[in-house]
Scaffold this active site. Structure first.
Site, PDB file in Angstrom:
ATOM      1  N   HIS A 137     -11.260  -7.991  15.193  1.00 26.81           N
ATOM      2  CA  HIS A 137     -12.414  -7.496  14.703  1.00 26.81           C
ATOM      3  C   HIS A 137     -12.188  -6.089  13.848  1.00 26.81           C
ATOM      4  O   HIS A 137     -13.099  -6.113  12.782  1.00 26.81           O
ATOM      5  CB  HIS A 137     -13.187  -6.696  15.915  1.00 26.81           C
ATOM      6  CG  HIS A 137     -13.454  -7.903  17.094  1.00 26.81           C
ATOM      7  ND1 HIS A 137     -12.787  -7.838  18.029  1.00 26.81           N
ATOM      8  CD2 HIS A 137     -14.376  -8.745  16.876  1.00 26.81           C
ATOM      9  CE1 HIS A 137     -13.630  -8.899  18.714  1.00 26.81           C
ATOM     10  NE2 HIS A 137     -14.406  -9.619  17.957  1.00 26.81           N
ATOM     11  N   LYS A 144     -10.243 -17.223  11.989  1.00 27.51           N
ATOM     12  CA  LYS A 144      -9.833 -17.639  13.324  1.00 27.51           C
ATOM     13  C   LYS A 144     -11.188 -18.460  13.791  1.00 27.51           C
ATOM     14  O   LYS A 144     -10.740 -19.686  14.421  1.00 27.51           O
ATOM     15  CB  LYS A 144     -10.054 -16.325  14.214  1.00 27.51           C
ATOM     16  CG  LYS A 144     -10.085 -16.956  15.585  1.00 27.51           C
ATOM     17  CD  LYS A 144      -8.958 -16.870  16.525  1.00 27.51           C
ATOM     18  CE  LYS A 144      -9.243 -16.788  17.797  1.00 27.51           C
ATOM     19  NZ  LYS A 144     -10.957 -17.132  18.174  1.00 27.51           N
ATOM     20  N   ASP A 145     -12.441 -18.373  13.481  1.00 23.68           N
ATOM     21  CA  ASP A 145     -13.489 -19.134  13.872  1.00 23.68           C
ATOM     22  C   ASP A 145     -13.731 -19.860  12.578  1.00 23.68           C
ATOM     23  O   ASP A 145     -14.834 -19.545  12.074  1.00 23.68           O
ATOM     24  CB  ASP A 145     -14.500 -18.455  14.653  1.00 23.68           C
ATOM     25  CG  ASP A 145     -14.094 -17.545  15.663  1.00 23.68           C
ATOM     26  OD1 ASP A 145     -14.231 -18.228  16.716  1.00 23.68           O
ATOM     27  OD2 ASP A 145     -13.699 -16.455  15.607  1.00 23.68           O
ATOM     28  N   GLN A 188     -25.236 -18.963  22.537  1.00 19.16           N
ATOM     29  CA  GLN A 188     -24.410 -19.599  21.868  1.00 19.16           C
ATOM     30  C   GLN A 188     -23.434 -20.151  23.044  1.00 19.16           C
ATOM     31  O   GLN A 188     -22.147 -20.856  22.561  1.00 19.16           O
ATOM     32  CB  GLN A 188     -23.645 -18.822  20.873  1.00 19.16           C
ATOM     33  CG  GLN A 188     -22.699 -17.882  21.295  1.00 19.16           C
ATOM     34  CD  GLN A 188     -22.317 -17.079  19.864  1.00 19.16           C
ATOM     35  OE1 GLN A 188     -23.021 -16.568  19.399  1.00 19.16           O
ATOM     36  NE2 GLN A 188     -20.982 -16.998  19.599  1.00 19.16           N
ATOM     37  N   GLN A 216     -17.222 -21.707  12.203  1.00 17.63           N
ATOM     38  CA  GLN A 216     -18.023 -20.675  12.012  1.00 17.63           C
ATOM     39  C   GLN A 216     -18.321 -20.415  10.920  1.00 17.63           C
ATOM     40  O   GLN A 216     -19.472 -20.259  10.182  1.00 17.63           O
ATOM     41  CB  GLN A 216     -18.085 -19.710  13.337  1.00 17.63           C
ATOM     42  CG  GLN A 216     -19.058 -18.564  13.015  1.00 17.63           C
ATOM     43  CD  GLN A 216     -18.607 -17.717  14.108  1.00 17.63           C
ATOM     44  OE1 GLN A 216     -19.119 -17.752  15.389  1.00 17.63           O
ATOM     45  NE2 GLN A 216     -17.922 -16.567  13.795  1.00 17.63           N
TER      46      GLN A 216
HETATM   47  P1  AMP Z   1     -16.380 -12.606  18.113  1.00 20.11           P
HETATM   48  O1  AMP Z   1     -16.346 -11.099  18.833  1.00 20.11           O
HETATM   49  O2  AMP Z   1     -15.342 -13.079  18.884  1.00 20.11           O
HETATM   50  O3  AMP Z   1     -17.685 -13.423  18.197  1.00 20.11           O
HETATM   51  O4  AMP Z   1     -15.783 -12.489  16.875  1.00 20.11           O
HETATM   52  C1  AMP Z   1     -16.501 -11.605  15.807  1.00 20.11           C
HETATM   53  C2  AMP Z   1     -15.984 -11.758  14.581  1.00 20.11           C
HETATM   54  O5  AMP Z   1     -14.283 -11.476  14.472  1.00 20.11           O
HETATM   55  C3  AMP Z   1     -16.059 -13.404  14.075  1.00 20.11           C
HETATM   56  O6  AMP Z   1     -16.266 -13.350  12.678  1.00 20.11           O
HETATM   57  C4  AMP Z   1     -14.537 -13.590  14.331  1.00 20.11           C
HETATM   58  O7  AMP Z   1     -14.161 -14.836  13.621  1.00 20.11           O
HETATM   59  C5  AMP Z   1     -13.885 -12.671  14.200  1.00 20.11           C
HETATM   60  N1  AMP Z   1     -12.597 -12.374  14.591  1.00 20.11           N
HETATM   61  C6  AMP Z   1     -12.265 -12.829  15.902  1.00 20.11           C
HETATM   62  N2  AMP Z   1     -10.762 -12.704  16.139  1.00 20.11           N
HETATM   63  C7  AMP Z   1     -10.294 -12.702  15.073  1.00 20.11           C
HETATM   64  C8  AMP Z   1      -8.965 -12.569  14.315  1.00 20.11           C
HETATM   65  N3  AMP Z   1      -7.953 -12.696  15.312  1.00 20.11           N
HETATM   66  N4  AMP Z   1      -8.596 -12.454  13.478  1.00 20.11           N
HETATM   67  C9  AMP Z   1      -9.612 -12.447  12.437  1.00 20.11           C
HETATM   68  N5  AMP Z   1     -11.081 -12.204  12.696  1.00 20.11           N
HETATM   69  C10 AMP Z   1     -11.263 -12.253  14.213  1.00 20.11           C
END
Ligand code: AMP
Length: 282
Positions: A37, A149-150, A61, A153
């Site tokens: 993040h 990573k996603d 979701q 998405q």
């Molecule tokens: P989340 O809180 O898991 O929904 O992730 C929020 C954002 O952070 C999303 O755009 C994810 O793709 C990104 N994100 C989560 N983990 C990583 C990571 N290891 N590297 C880069 N971006 C990430």
């Protein structure tokens, strides 16, 4: 740093900033912030003048049998990390603030959501695109930041933004990994120390796929079988999918006749469902 839990407060805070002609960067998250993040926030800080982070565990979701109730929530620590990263505004609404009544309007991207994670998480991407649309309308950013990573998405949101003419640029930031290659994820907290070591096999499998493709292996199934062996021999994994897909359409390929392609993995281990991917270019 300002913290808002109401939509009205976000709008009030951002109105003068927009009037001054300042650019707004937006990082939507579900909290339990980690260095992945923070990489998105850093990029937003570099490229825009006002950085907004949302922290919202979006019930829409999660599928009924998933980890909505268990998902880690630690707002205090997240706020400290945001403050230290130069965030200007954190929006951390309640579920009632985002969904004051039944959400009758759903934003749904077709086709791209029918492969990979879309198969085993029905409704998941509708939940993502609906909440991201609402957050985009609340924040009205110039640039929004998502993680590689996603990957699915990111592809889905880029397409939604194009199809619905959102005046927002989408930036995709590379995956942040730990020193052993494990992609950082809030869900890694579900892993025992032993499972965390076993989970390194996911990245090993992805790197092996990359090597094989670069050596000239064209048969996707041969590569997938090798990856399956690497992961299954590392621990008690249940593989959801291992797929090699075309980058734009996310359609599976049987033969790798042209690059780029994306190799994507989703596995269950213990209480966690982990996903990861790499893109293989020329
Ligand atoms: P989340 O809180 O898991 O929904 O992730 C929020 C954002 O952070 C999303 O755009 C994810 O793709 C990104 N994100 C989560 N983990 C990583 C990571 N290891 N590297 C880069 N971006 C990430």
């Amino acid at each position: 740093m300002e913290v808002a839990d109401k939509i009205a407060k976000v709008r009030e805070f951002l109105r003068p900033i927009r009037q001054q002609g300042k650019s707004i960067g937006f990082v939507p998250t579900m909290g339990a912030l980690h260095d992945g993040h923070l990489a998105l926030i850093k990029r937003a800080r570099e490229e825009t003048e006002c950085v907004v982070v949302s922290i919202f565990v979006n019930p829409l979701q999660f599928c009924p049998n998933e980890d909505y109730d268990k998902y880690p929530r630690r707002l205090e620590e997240d706020l400290r990390l945001c403050e230290n990263s130069g965030v200007d505004l954190v929006f951390s609404p309640s579920v009632e603030e985002i969904y004051p009544r039944e959400q009758l309007t759903i934003v749904s991207v077709r086709k791209l959501t029918e492969t990979l994670c879309g198969r085993s998480r029905p409704g998941h991407f509708d939940g993502v695109t609906t909440v991201v649309t609402k957050l985009f309308n609340i924040v009205q950013p110039d640039i929004a930041y998502f993680g590689q990573k996603d990957a699915q998405q990111a592809v889905v949101i880029k397409r939604m933004v194009e199809d619905l003419n959102f005046p927002i640029e989408i930036v995709v930031v590379p995956t942040v990994r730990d020193e052993y290659g494990l992609a950082l994820s809030s869900r890694n907290e579900y892993l025992s120390p032993e499972e965390k070591i076993q989970a390194r096999s996911i990245y090993m499998a992805l790197k092996t796929a990359e090597e094989k493709i670069k050596e000239g292996e064209k048969d996707a199934h041969v590569i997938i079988d090798t990856m399956r062996q690497i992961i299954e021999s590392a621990g008690p994994f249940r593989i959801d999918y291992i797929s090699i897909v075309e980058l734009e359409t996310l359609q599976e390929v049987d033969r790798i006749d042209s690059l780029p392609v994306m190799v994507a993995v989703a596995v269950y281990i213990g209480k966690a469902r982990l996903i990861d991917n790499i893109i293989i270019r020329e």
